[in-house]
Design a protein around this motif. Structure first.
Motif, PDB file in Angstrom:
ATOM      1  N   SER A 146      58.686  -9.165  -6.640  1.00 26.62           N
ATOM      2  CA  SER A 146      57.289  -8.759  -6.843  1.00 26.62           C
ATOM      3  C   SER A 146      56.631  -9.608  -7.941  1.00 26.62           C
ATOM      4  N   ARG A 147      57.379  -9.985  -8.968  1.00 31.30           N
ATOM      5  CA  ARG A 147      56.842 -10.847 -10.017  1.00 31.30           C
ATOM      6  C   ARG A 147      56.530 -12.242  -9.460  1.00 31.30           C
ATOM      7  N   PHE A 189      52.632 -16.346  -7.548  1.00 34.91           N
ATOM      8  CA  PHE A 189      52.094 -17.195  -6.488  1.00 34.91           C
ATOM      9  C   PHE A 189      50.679 -16.784  -6.098  1.00 34.91           C
ATOM     10  N   LEU A 190      50.380 -15.504  -6.101  1.00 39.34           N
ATOM     11  CA  LEU A 190      49.036 -15.023  -5.782  1.00 39.34           C
ATOM     12  C   LEU A 190      48.035 -15.507  -6.841  1.00 39.34           C
TER      13      LEU A 190
END
Length: 146
Positions: free
Chosen positions: A5-6, A11-12
């Motif tokens: 999730s990190r 990347f987002l």
């Protein structure tokens, strides 16, 4: 699971930041068709020029003797940043008094001021200092004309 999730969040954020940094290019005004422009020759009538080049961006204010086709390329580096004009081309068609083409001229950004497509405003007077106002302010520090 936390690691995935990190990484996804990193990347987002990186993708969104890259989209903002790339910038955009905007094309405004008349897009010059080189073939059409080459076919405009001295002696052509105004109607023939309209058929060949289309409606001009603007015309001269006195006598309708000059037509201007204005094209600009603007660049905006970041979102919400002011656009900067990076290229401008003005195609000017000059007419004789009987509305026949006299000559065609091309002007670039280096030939003059940037043409303002957006605001379409005329600067108002009243901001200029008169000679007497400057004289009084410089000599006695008092301006009776204000």
């Amino acid at each position: 699971m936390k690691m995935i999730s990190r990484l996804a969040a990193v990347f987002l954020i990186a993708g969104l930041t890259t989209a903002c940094i790339q910038g955009e290019t905007f094309q405004r005004g008349y897009i010059v068709d080189e073939e059409a422009l080459e076919s405009v020759e001295p002696g052509m009538s105004a109607e023939q020029v309209l058929e060949t080049l289309g409606t001009p961006s603007t015309v001269s204010t006195v006598g309708n003797q000059s037509w201007y086709y204005v094209s600009q390329t603007a660049r905006q580096q970041f979102a919400f940043q002011k656009q900067e004009i990076v290229e401008q081309q003005v195609t000017a068609v000059y007419f004789t008094p009987n509305l026949r083409v006299e000559r065609v001229a091309l002007y670039g950004l280096e030939d003059g001021q940037i043409f303002d497509f957006i605001s379409r405003t005329t600067p108002t007077g009243g901001q200029e200092q008169s000679f007497l106002a400057n004289l009084f302010r410089g000599v006695v520090g008092f301006n009776p004309l204000r």
